[in-house]
Every structure is written in structure tokens, then in C-alpha cells.
Write a protein that holds these residues in place. Structure first.
Motif, PDB file in Angstrom:
ATOM      1  N   ARG A   8      34.248  38.774  46.091  1.00 15.88           N
ATOM      2  CA  ARG A   8      33.684  38.190  44.896  1.00 15.88           C
ATOM      3  C   ARG A   8      32.832  39.218  44.151  1.00 15.88           C
ATOM      4  O   ARG A   8      32.346  40.191  44.725  1.00 15.88           O
TER       5      ARG A   8
ATOM      6  N   GLN B 168      40.684  40.584  29.637  1.00 14.14           N
ATOM      7  CA  GLN B 168      39.767  40.057  30.640  1.00 14.14           C
ATOM      8  C   GLN B 168      38.355  40.459  30.266  1.00 14.14           C
ATOM      9  O   GLN B 168      38.145  41.194  29.293  1.00 14.14           O
TER      10      GLN B 168
ATOM     11  N   ASP C 243      43.451  36.214  44.320  1.00 16.00           N
ATOM     12  CA  ASP C 243      42.759  34.946  44.138  1.00 16.00           C
ATOM     13  C   ASP C 243      42.989  34.015  45.327  1.00 16.00           C
ATOM     14  O   ASP C 243      42.143  33.196  45.663  1.00 16.00           O
TER      15      ASP C 243
ATOM     16  N   TYR D 203      36.548  43.067  38.860  1.00 11.34           N
ATOM     17  CA  TYR D 203      36.963  41.674  39.064  1.00 11.34           C
ATOM     18  C   TYR D 203      37.716  41.236  37.816  1.00 11.34           C
ATOM     19  O   TYR D 203      37.133  41.162  36.720  1.00 11.34           O
ATOM     20  N   ARG D 204      39.017  40.984  37.936  1.00  7.05           N
ATOM     21  CA  ARG D 204      39.840  40.611  36.789  1.00  7.05           C
ATOM     22  C   ARG D 204      39.704  39.112  36.544  1.00  7.05           C
ATOM     23  O   ARG D 204      40.228  38.297  37.305  1.00  7.05           O
ATOM     24  N   SER D 205      39.017  38.774  35.474  1.00  4.11           N
ATOM     25  CA  SER D 205      38.705  37.377  35.195  1.00  4.11           C
ATOM     26  C   SER D 205      39.945  36.554  34.880  1.00  4.11           C
ATOM     27  O   SER D 205      39.944  35.340  35.076  1.00  4.11           O
ATOM     28  N   THR D 206      41.012  37.195  34.406  1.00  2.71           N
ATOM     29  CA  THR D 206      42.219  36.445  34.062  1.00  2.71           C
ATOM     30  C   THR D 206      42.985  36.000  35.300  1.00  2.71           C
ATOM     31  O   THR D 206      43.566  34.918  35.330  1.00  2.71           O
ATOM     32  N   THR D 207      43.010  36.847  36.339  1.00  2.00           N
ATOM     33  CA  THR D 207      43.771  36.526  37.553  1.00  2.00           C
ATOM     34  C   THR D 207      42.873  36.220  38.737  1.00  2.00           C
ATOM     35  O   THR D 207      43.355  35.746  39.765  1.00  2.00           O
ATOM     36  N   ARG D 208      41.589  36.519  38.603  1.00  3.78           N
ATOM     37  CA  ARG D 208      40.601  36.348  39.680  1.00  3.78           C
ATOM     38  C   ARG D 208      40.923  37.211  40.899  1.00  3.78           C
ATOM     39  O   ARG D 208      40.558  36.879  42.018  1.00  3.78           O
ATOM     40  N   ASP D 209      41.626  38.316  40.665  1.00  4.57           N
ATOM     41  CA  ASP D 209      41.810  39.340  41.685  1.00  4.57           C
ATOM     42  C   ASP D 209      40.657  40.331  41.591  1.00  4.57           C
ATOM     43  O   ASP D 209      40.003  40.452  40.547  1.00  4.57           O
ATOM     44  N   SER D 210      40.408  41.059  42.649  1.00  7.80           N
ATOM     45  CA  SER D 210      39.328  42.043  42.621  1.00  7.80           C
ATOM     46  C   SER D 210      39.708  43.281  43.423  1.00  7.80           C
ATOM     47  O   SER D 210      40.560  43.240  44.308  1.00  7.80           O
TER      48      SER D 210
END
Length: 380
Positions: A2, A232, A295, A258-265
Motif C-alpha cells: 500500500r 493516474q 490489486d 502506486y497506480r491509482s487506476t489499477t491499484r497496482d504498486s
């Protein structure tokens, strides 16, 4: 992972730097910075190195990668400066690539490739303001304005630039950069340590400082988009610290996105060091670890390492041996890759290099590859 862990990652980068500085107490290319004991900003306008050259950097290249002038080329009365405030420069590279698969014995690649066609323009209207623009092979790359030489050696840079993580190498196919696989598909850069393409620029803001007059340490922090604009939130964070003095170069860096569009980090951290054992022999290396989390909670743990030794036979001939290692996921078998390189940089004339490389790529999950490369490089 996170976003709250980003502070820990960046702090880890600075902790690694502190450890390295303690060890050293008892690019410009990293090779040149180590050999001359000068920071990248001594020869380049960009504090991270690369791009347009300052006057001392131009003279260094005119002297065939040396500070001492050559009587042989004393009649070259050229400059990279026009008037009082305008500088220009070039980096043009073309490479012939041959790749054969060891198992089948067949030719996978035989092609010429225009690697770089950069033209740099730098406008420095006053002592504390510099603007750089780089047009490279039909696209705009670096385009930024920097206010610098502020108290504590502080600078602020805004625009689009490359993420200031790790060492800025001229070989983006290294293990700690974009990787060295997938040559048959036309790319040597899809399987490296970094979670982004280090050749690409991102919009953002970079701040740096050299707060200690007696210790040549550059601290850098940047916030960038972590990809294309408007896709993002702008929240890719990078921290970097480097030390260059005498015969030693060392540093560390941390990165979190942290990519807000995919919620990957993704997070990465690395540390590096270089040592000029003699005026002719330089050894360098870099290693790092990181994680990428989807995600859905799937975690991929990445690690990488490279080491090389460079021996300067003369201003004309430099020979190099290099080892690269990267593992895309240390918890999954078959994703580790190694590369062994022997090459030579030949500088018969000022501003012109010819690189001859022989490489052996050893992946766990595919046939070994033999690679031969011939590169022409013109820089000014």
C-alpha cells in the motif's frame, strides 16, 4: 503493498546511502565520474548526468575522455556554445545487432537499429536559470527548466525528465535497467529490474541539494506521474543520494509508485559503488531488490545485480568485462537471467566512438543466446 509503505522505501534508500558513506570513509557516465572523481554536474547541465554538456564536459570529450588536452588535436578550435547563453549538443547512435540461438544454431536477429538521434539545446539566460530541450528520433524527450545554485546548493527542476533512480547508464539493456531479453521481438528492454522503461520521460518536479560544503553528497527527491499524464494520480516518488570524490563513487536510491487506476504498486531500492583502482582500471557494481504487487494481492519479488571492470589501454582503446543478473520473481523458478559481456570502446577521433560487443545471454527458461553488436556513437 500500500502507498503508506513509500516513506519506508525512500528512507531505506537513504539508509543504504549512509552505510555506503561509512564504508568509503575506512554519467557523466558512472565510469567517467569514478575515473575523474567528479560529480555528473561537473560535465552536464542535468545534475543526474546525461544530456547536454557543459563546457568542461565538451572539452573532456574533445580530449577523448580525458582532462588533459592532446597536442595532436590542438587545432580543433570548436565550442558547443553560441553567444553568451545558448549551448547545443548531440548524441547519435546506430547499432548493428546479430543474435543467434545456441540450441537451434539459427539466426534470430540481423539488423541495423538507429538507437539514438538526440539534439540538445540549452538556454542559460542567467547564472541561476537553465532550460534544456532534447529532440530525439521524432519525439521530444527531456524538456525542463531548472533554478539552481540556491542556498545549500539547492536546485528545483520542473518539466519532463527521466526518473532519477539508480545509475544513469548508456546501456538501457543492463540487468538493473530495462533488461536484455526479447531481442528477436525487436527490444532489448522488457525484462529488467525496473518496473518502468528508463528511456522514457515523465512529467514532474525534482528537488536536489548539496548541503555539506566539506562532503560532496547530492540528495535528490522527485515526484512524477509514474507514467503518462492524466492516466493516474501523480504519485511516483523517488529519492536518491550520491557521493563522488577522489577515486570513489557511491550511492543509493529508492522508488515507489502506486497506480491509482489499477491499484497496482511497485517499489525498488538499489545501491552502487565504483572505485578507480588505478588511473587505468575502474571497477563498478550495483545491486537492488524490490516488489510489485497487484490489486489482487499477488506479489512479485525482483532482484538484480551487475558488476564490471573497465581497463583503459590508451585514449583510443578501452576494454570491458561485465556480468548482469536479474530475477523477475525469486519465488518462481525459471525467471532468472544472466548475461556475460566482453567489449571494447574504440575512440580513434574526438567525438566518435565505435563499440564492439560480444555477449552471452543465459536465461533459465529459454535457449542461450550469443549476441554480437557493433555500435557507432557521435557526440558533441
Amino acid at each position: 503493498m500500500r502507498p503508506s509503505r513509500s516513506v519506508k522505501v525512500l528512507a531505506a534508500g537513504f539508509a543504504l546511502q549512509a552505510a555506503l558513506l561509512i564504508a568509503t570513509a575506512v554519467s557523466a557516465l558512472p565510469l567517467y565520474a569514478t575515473r575523474q572523481g567528479l560529480p555528473c554536474s561537473a560535465c552536464h547541465f542535468d545534475p543526474q548526468g546525461g544530456g547536454a554538456r557543459r563546457e568542461i564536459g565538451f572539452l573532456y570529450e574533445r580530449n577523448r575522455h580525458d582532462m588533459a588536452p592532446e597536442e595532436r588535436w590542438a587545432d580543433i578550435l570548436l565550442s558547443n556554445k553560441v553567444g553568451d547563453a545558448l549551448y547545443f549538443g548531440t548524441n547519435l547512435r546506430q547499432q548493428y545487432t546479430y543474435v543467434s540461438e545456441v540450441e537451434s544454431g539459427g539466426t534470430a536477429v540481423s539488423t541495423f537499429f538507429p538507437m539514438q538521434g538526440a539534439f540538445y539545446a540549452v538556454f542559460a539566460p542567467m547564472a541561476n536559470v537553465t532550460a534544456q530541450y532534447n529532440r530525439d528520433l521524432r519525439t521530444t524527450r527531456d524538456a525542463w527548466v531548472m533554478v539552481h545554485d540556491l542556498p545549500a546548493g539547492m536546485y528545483v527542476k520542473a518539466g519532463q525528465f527521466r526518473v532519477p533512480f539508480g545509475l544513469r547508464m548508456d546501456d538501457h539493456t543492463g540487468a538493473m535497467r530495462a533488461g536484455f531479453r526479447d531481442a528477436p521481438a525487436g527490444s532489448f528492454g522488457t525484462s529488467g529490474f525496473l518496473p518502468y522503461d528508463p528511456r522514457n520521460v515523465e512529467g514532474g518536479l525534482e528537488v536536489g541539494a548539496t548541503p555539506f560544503a566539506a562532503v560532496p553528497v547530492l540528495f535528490t527527491a522527485a515526484i512524477t506521474n509514474g507514467g503518462e499524464a492524466f492516466t493516474q494520480d501523480a504519485q511516483a516518488l523517488t529519492a536518491r543520494a550520491s557521493y563522488t570524490s577522489g577515486r570513489v563513487m557511491t550511492g543509493a536510491s529508492g522508488y515507489h509508485n502506486y497506480r491509482s487506476t489499477t491499484r497496482d504498486s511497485d517499489w525498488r531500492t538499489s545501491a552502487w559503488a565504483g572505485f578507480a583502482a588505478t588511473p587505468a582500471l575502474v571497477v563498478m557494481g550495483e545491486g537492488g531488490v524490490g516488489e510489485s504487487e497487484s490489486d489482487g494481492g499477488l506479489v512479485r519479488r525482483t532482484r538484480g545485480f551487475w558488476a564490471e571492470a573497465d581497463y583503459r589501454v590508451s585514449r583510443t582503446v578501452l576494454v570491458r568485462a561485465k556480468y548482469d543478473y536479474v530475477d523477475q520473481d525469486q519465488d518462481t523458478a525459471g525467471l532468472a537471467q544472466e548475461r556475460y559481456t566482453v567489449e571494447s570502446d574504440l575512440t580513434f577521433l574526438p567525438f566518435v566512438d565505435v563499440k564492439v560487443s560480444l555477449r552471452r545471454v543465459v536465461p533459465e527458461n529459454a535457449s542461450d543466446e550469443n549476441q554480437g553488436l557493433l555500435q557507432w556513437h557521435f557526440y558533441y
